[in-house]
Write an enzyme that holds these catalytic residues in place. Structure first.
Site, mmCIF file in Angstrom:
data_model
loop_
_atom_site.group_PDB
_atom_site.id
_atom_site.type_symbol
_atom_site.label_atom_id
_atom_site.label_comp_id
_atom_site.label_asym_id
_atom_site.label_seq_id
_atom_site.Cartn_x
_atom_site.Cartn_y
_atom_site.Cartn_z
ATOM 1 C CG ASP A 229 -12.524 -42.413 46.895
ATOM 2 O OD1 ASP A 229 -13.321 -43.126 46.266
ATOM 3 O OD2 ASP A 229 -12.866 -41.384 47.507
ATOM 4 C CG ASP A 385 -17.998 -36.216 41.955
ATOM 5 O OD1 ASP A 385 -18.223 -37.213 42.654
ATOM 6 O OD2 ASP A 385 -17.150 -36.204 41.051
HETATM 7 O O1 1PR Z 1 -14.177 -37.223 36.882
HETATM 8 O O2 1PR Z 1 -14.492 -39.210 35.444
HETATM 9 O O3 1PR Z 1 -12.205 -38.564 36.215
HETATM 10 O O4 1PR Z 1 -13.877 -39.508 37.768
HETATM 11 C C1 1PR Z 1 -13.271 -39.247 38.991
HETATM 12 C C2 1PR Z 1 -13.992 -40.026 40.042
HETATM 13 O O5 1PR Z 1 -13.286 -39.864 41.253
HETATM 14 C C3 1PR Z 1 -15.410 -39.559 40.266
HETATM 15 O O6 1PR Z 1 -16.266 -40.678 40.390
HETATM 16 C C4 1PR Z 1 -15.355 -38.804 41.598
HETATM 17 O O7 1PR Z 1 -16.514 -39.072 42.376
HETATM 18 C C5 1PR Z 1 -14.138 -39.403 42.277
HETATM 19 N N1 1PR Z 1 -13.392 -38.420 43.069
HETATM 20 C C6 1PR Z 1 -12.675 -37.392 42.564
HETATM 21 N N2 1PR Z 1 -12.078 -36.740 43.585
HETATM 22 C C7 1PR Z 1 -12.425 -37.356 44.713
HETATM 23 C C8 1PR Z 1 -12.000 -37.001 46.065
HETATM 24 O O8 1PR Z 1 -12.441 -37.588 47.053
HETATM 25 N N3 1PR Z 1 -11.146 -36.001 46.176
HETATM 26 N N4 1PR Z 1 -13.810 -39.261 45.254
HETATM 27 C C9 1PR Z 1 -13.253 -38.418 44.390
HETATM 28 C C10 1PR Z 1 -15.094 -39.380 45.372
HETATM 29 C C11 1PR Z 1 -16.667 -40.204 46.734
HETATM 30 C C12 1PR Z 1 -16.914 -41.613 46.935
HETATM 31 C C13 1PR Z 1 -16.643 -41.965 48.369
HETATM 32 C C14 1PR Z 1 -17.977 -41.842 49.016
HETATM 33 C C15 1PR Z 1 -18.129 -42.599 50.281
HETATM 34 N N5 1PR Z 1 -15.305 -39.980 46.564
HETATM 35 O O9 1PR Z 1 -16.187 -42.391 46.101
HETATM 36 O O10 1PR Z 1 -16.087 -43.205 48.392
HETATM 37 O O11 1PR Z 1 -18.235 -40.467 49.244
HETATM 38 O O12 1PR Z 1 -17.319 -42.103 51.261
HETATM 39 P P1 1PR Z 1 -17.712 -42.240 52.785
HETATM 40 O O13 1PR Z 1 -18.481 -43.518 52.934
HETATM 41 O O14 1PR Z 1 -16.393 -42.360 53.509
HETATM 42 O O15 1PR Z 1 -18.475 -41.023 53.151
HETATM 43 P P2 1PR Z 1 -13.668 -38.560 36.525
#
Ligand code: 1PR
Length: 531
Positions: A229, A385
């Site tokens: 991320d 999400d």
């Molecule tokens: O909406 O098309 O602009 O895409 C944004 C992207 O960014 C989406 O894929 C969304 O999942 C991701 N995202 C947005 N905000 C966050 C955040 O964390 N605040 N991250 C985010 C999503 C989820 C996974 C993470 C897993 C594994 N994070 O990417 O890596 O949950 O984590 P873990 O193994 O530590 O539990 P758009």
């Protein structure tokens, strides 16, 4: 000198990078006459069979290519570059291929297996060939929905075969003309060795000895994906961050877990089957203005020779000067920077809302449809999400519910999985199962299934969510969020049948090495790729 036939239909940057990393230089085919001047020609066909043939015709390449091939000159086709050597493909009935090899290319049967066939599979090498001279039995990376079948008419062409439901042709060769269905440039060290063999031009035996082929079927590995991320920290530097249930700040500051390119390269070295970058503030920043992110991708693709996915901000956009960019323009820029797949998050929710308003069908204008049409379904991932919403009884909602083993705060025994946009900030009236189904219908090739409830908790994947989505679609599903130990990976593969599992925190914090995940999976009899 190596000549590359890039007809401008997709990402061949990774192939260029691989060739450069091997120390060879390249020249581009720019005119039909360049083809017959080539000493060694590589054709990394991309996209759909019909579109590839149409472009070859339009550019005047078909006749010189046929002449080059008929003369048996050094050639390496990759993916569609293999398929176009055949007479035709079910993908585009009526469109003739180059016709060098007898037979038709047909679609995989998706009644039992996820299609595309995406990931790492073995090959059975059936004859001696310099391409496989130093091959040590590793898996290669495949991504395709159509495949060539072996027959009595083309048996003398078949160099290697693989299985996915049924056997298919994974490499062909006769004399100096060869082609592979997998992507050597995305197949780690084994792929680079094969590519080097072609580039170096080792002599091909006149009558290659037949090898004793392994009797056991080849197996597609379950993939282990490392996710980064990425966002700017408060000092404006792009960093890899990691949230707890999507909150990436700790004591007010954005968590910094490292530099994106260095971490991606580390995960490649450590055996990640794919690397995913999510530009997590892409929903509010326009990615094409975000040059550092594109640069991260460009630099990562010079060092990472497994598939790279990028997500964040893939949608149409009009900038301050009034210039309009379609989602395809944005994706195009990401592909040119080195992405193999793009992942669409928030925009997918809006697309599905519109499609449902039209009765569940697309009108051809959505980002999913447009990107899939140009780059192929396999290049379009939809990232979901979701967050749990508890209800007393299934009748209390129109959404797809599951009976849950983890009751809600009021003891509710059912829940549905609400899709959110803008990084979990806004919930919408649509559930993850419905979203996945509609996106599949519109042409998405894979689902990346996060869980806001489990993200960063280390409590394990949300098996109820993953199981519900896995059984709702035919395309591959990547389970994400919550991995805390090796057992969680085995559990999600065994209990839900997903094709891939993704983790972030445990890899960033070096709590669990990728190799430890894979050895544990192998102990449990789950197929994985060895580095
Ligand atoms: O909406 O098309 O602009 O895409 C944004 C992207 O960014 C989406 O894929 C969304 O999942 C991701 N995202 C947005 N905000 C966050 C955040 O964390 N605040 N991250 C985010 C999503 C989820 C996974 C993470 C897993 C594994 N994070 O990417 O890596 O949950 O984590 P873990 O193994 O530590 O539990 P758009």
């Amino acid at each position: 000198m190596i000549s590359l036939l890039d007809y401008g239909a997709g990402n061949v940057r990774s192939l260029r990078n691989a060739i450069h990393a091997l120390g060879f230089s390249l020249t581009e085919i720019e005119r039909p006459e360049d083809i017959l001047k080539a000493e060694r020609l590589i054709f990394p066909g991309v996209g759909a069979f019909g579109a590839a043939m149409e472009r070859l015709h339009r550019l005047g390449y078909v006749e010189p290519l046929r002449e080059y091939l008929a003369a048996g000159r050094p050639y390496l086709g990759i993916c569609i570059g293999l398929q176009t050597l055949f007479e035709g493909s079910e993908e585009c009935p009526g469109v003739a291929g180059l016709g060098l090899i007898p037979g038709q290319v047909r679609r995989f049967d998706d009644s039992e297996l996820a299609v595309p066939h995406m990931g790492w599979n073995d090959v059975r090498v059936e004859r001696d060939s310099p391409l496989f001279a130093d091959y040590a039995g590793e898996k290669f990376y495949f991504v395709h929905s159509f495949r060539a079948e072996q027959s009595a008419e083309n048996a003398d062409w078949v160099l290697a075969s693989s299985d996915y439901g049924s056997p298919f042709v994974s490499a062909v060769q006769r004399g100096q003309v060869g082609a592979v269905q997998f992507h050597p440039e995305k197949s780690g060290a084994a792929g680079l060795r094969l590519l080097r063999r072609f580039l170096a031009g080792d002599a091909v035996p006149e009558t290659p000895a037949v090898r004793e082929a392994a009797a056991a079927p080849t197996k597609l590995a379950r993939r282990v994906i490392a996710c980064l991320d990425v966002r700017a920290n408060d000092a404006g530097d792009l960093v890899v961050t990691k949230g707890d249930q999507y909150d990436v700040r700790e004591s007010g500051a954005v968590r910094n877990l490292g530099k994106p390119v260095e971490l991606a390269a580390r995960y490649y070295e450590e055996g990640a089957d794919e690397v995913t970058f999510l530009n997590i503030t892409g929903f509010r920043d326009f990615p094409l203005a975000d040059q550092p992110m594109l640069e991260v991708l460009e630099r990562a693709s010079e060092r990472v020779f497994v598939p790279l996915t990028i997500g964040g901000g893939i949608r149409a956009f009009t900038d301050a000067e009034g210039t309009h960019y379609s989602a395809l323009d944005v994706a195009d820029r990401y592909f040119r920077a080195g992405a193999d797949k793009v992942s669409i998050g928030s925009e997918a929710v809006h697309i599905v809302e519109q499609a449902l308003a039209l009765g569940g069908e697309g009108d051809g204008t959505s980002a999913i449809e447009q990107i899939a049409e140009v780059y192929g379904n396999q290049a379009v991932v939809v990232s979901i999400d979701p967050r749990r919403v508890y209800v007393e009884r299934p009748e209390d909602t129109r959404h797809h519910t599951v009976e849950t083993a983890e009751p809600g705060p009021g003891g509710e025994r059912y829940c549905w999985f609400q899709c959110t946009v803008k990084g979990g900030r806004e919930g919408r009236d649509i559930d993850a199962v419905e979203l996945a189904r509609v996106c599949e219908r519109l042409g998405a090739g894979e689902i990346l299934l996060n869980s806001i409830d489990r993200d960063g908790t280390g409590a394990g994947f949300d098996l109820e969510l993953v199981g519900a989505v896995r059984s709702a679609v035919r395309i591959p599903v990547i389970a994400s969020s919550g991995a805390g130990c090796v057992e969680h990976f085995a559990e999600v593969f065994e209990r839900t049948g997903v094709e891939a599992a993704l983790a972030a925190g445990i890899f960033h914090r070096r709590e669990v090495p990728i190799e430890a995940v894979k050895s544990y999976l192998r102990e449990r009899g789950i197929e994985t790729r060895l580095r």
